[in-house]
Design a protein around this motif. Structure first.
Motif, PDB file in Angstrom:
ATOM      1  N   HIS A 116       0.852  -1.200   0.000  1.00 25.29           N
ATOM      2  CA  HIS A 116       0.000   0.000   0.000  1.00 25.29           C
ATOM      3  C   HIS A 116       0.881   1.241   0.000  1.00 25.29           C
ATOM      4  O   HIS A 116       2.106   1.140   0.044  1.00 25.29           O
ATOM      5  N   HIS A 166       1.451   3.887   2.040  1.00 23.40           N
ATOM      6  CA  HIS A 166       2.020   4.610   3.182  1.00 23.40           C
ATOM      7  C   HIS A 166       3.540   4.627   3.163  1.00 23.40           C
ATOM      8  O   HIS A 166       4.187   3.659   2.768  1.00 23.40           O
ATOM      9  N   HIS A 171      -7.461  -1.389   5.672  1.00 24.50           N
ATOM     10  CA  HIS A 171      -6.489  -0.362   6.059  1.00 24.50           C
ATOM     11  C   HIS A 171      -6.752   0.879   5.210  1.00 24.50           C
ATOM     12  O   HIS A 171      -7.831   0.993   4.611  1.00 24.50           O
ATOM     13  N   ASP A 201       5.769   4.268   5.340  1.00 25.55           N
ATOM     14  CA  ASP A 201       6.514   3.202   6.021  1.00 25.55           C
ATOM     15  C   ASP A 201       6.476   1.875   5.260  1.00 25.55           C
ATOM     16  O   ASP A 201       6.862   0.828   5.801  1.00 25.55           O
ATOM     17  N   HIS A 202       6.035   1.930   3.963  1.00 25.93           N
ATOM     18  CA  HIS A 202       6.047   0.732   3.111  1.00 25.93           C
ATOM     19  C   HIS A 202       6.636   1.019   1.732  1.00 25.93           C
ATOM     20  O   HIS A 202       6.822   0.104   0.929  1.00 25.93           O
ATOM     21  N   ASP A 262      -0.538  -4.264   5.865  1.00 23.42           N
ATOM     22  CA  ASP A 262      -1.136  -3.612   7.043  1.00 23.42           C
ATOM     23  C   ASP A 262      -2.626  -3.892   6.984  1.00 23.42           C
ATOM     24  O   ASP A 262      -3.301  -3.474   6.047  1.00 23.42           O
TER      25      ASP A 262
HETATM   26 NI    NI Z   1      -0.051   1.510   6.534  1.00 24.06          NI
END
Ligand code: NI
Ligand code: MN
Length: 228
Positions: free
Chosen positions: A49, A51, A112, A53-54, A142
């Motif tokens: 996805h 975000h 998410h 942090d990915h 997530d």
């Molecule tokens: Ni996330």
């Protein structure tokens, strides 16, 4: 199949020399300071996805790997392609399967959100079922626990599930144990914990809770590899 952990939800799966990397978030993570993003050899990059942090190191990885294939939803693929056009991009969506030499990857539902770091629409968040050689791994991305996870057990014999266990933004320990039971595996690798204060866990408590449920929880250290 060899699993290597790079911190947070970043890991690679390697089989017969082919390397898949998931959700690269290394350079912004002080816990992964000994991992050098530019040195990572990657054949297929998968992003669950949008975000940060990915996806934080996605363009660095793409630019340092010739002949890399990038797999993500069409919105993320389009966003990355504009930044780094030199790769083979394969957009897919929930329910789809992409076959490649040596294996396949199926995109499944995740509960998410998925906006991209600059606020662009990131499509729907996802998880992946990855078959490499003789093994099948489920990476949830997530997500909250969902009954959709039961469908995976109806289609696949899952050898190991890679699940978020840090709570707050995703499922926590209790739901991860149920998720393992839903997908029909007794082996879980925990990810998405301890990186930020909101997702700090008690590792002993987590391991004991899994053990009581008859499920093995593996928590490799950053840089560590496990043969699955
Ligand atoms: Ni996330
Ligand atoms: Mn996350």
């Amino acid at each position: 199949m060899k699993f290597t952990y790079y911190g947070h939800s970043t890991f690679s799966l390697e089989n017969s020399g082919q390397i898949l990397l998931f959700d690269p978030f290394i350079s912004p993570n002080p816990m992964a300071k000994d991992i050098h993003v530019k040195d990572l050899k990657v054949d297929i990059l998968c992003v669950s996805h949008g975000h940060g942090d990915h996806i934080a190191d996605a363009t660095t990885i793409i630019s340092h790997n010739k002949e890399i294939t990038v797999i993500a939803n069409p919105e993320i693929v389009g966003w990355l392609q504009k930044k780094e056009s030199n790769a083979e991009y394969k957009g897919m969506n929930h329910g789809g399967t992409i076959n490649f030499k040596g294996g396949s990857i199926k995109m499944v539902n995740a509960i998410h959100s998925s906006s991209l770091p600059d606020g662009s629409y990131g499509g729907n968040p996802s998880g992946f079922v990855i078959t490499l050689g003789s093994k099948t791994v489920f990476y949830a991305g997530d997500t909250a626990l969902t009954y959709d996870h039961k469908l995976i057990a109806e289609m696949y014999q899952v050898d190991c599930a890679i699940l978020p266990i840090g709570d707050n933004y995703t499922m926590g320990i209790k739901e991860a144990i149920l998720c393992a039971q839903f997908v029909g595996t007794k082996k879980v690798i925990g990810v998405h914990y301890d990186t930020f204060p909101a997702i700090t866990i008690d590792k002993n408590l987590a391991s004991n809770s899994f053990k009581e449920a008859g499920v093995t929880l593996l928590l490799p250290s950053i840089g560590e590899s496990i043969e699955l």
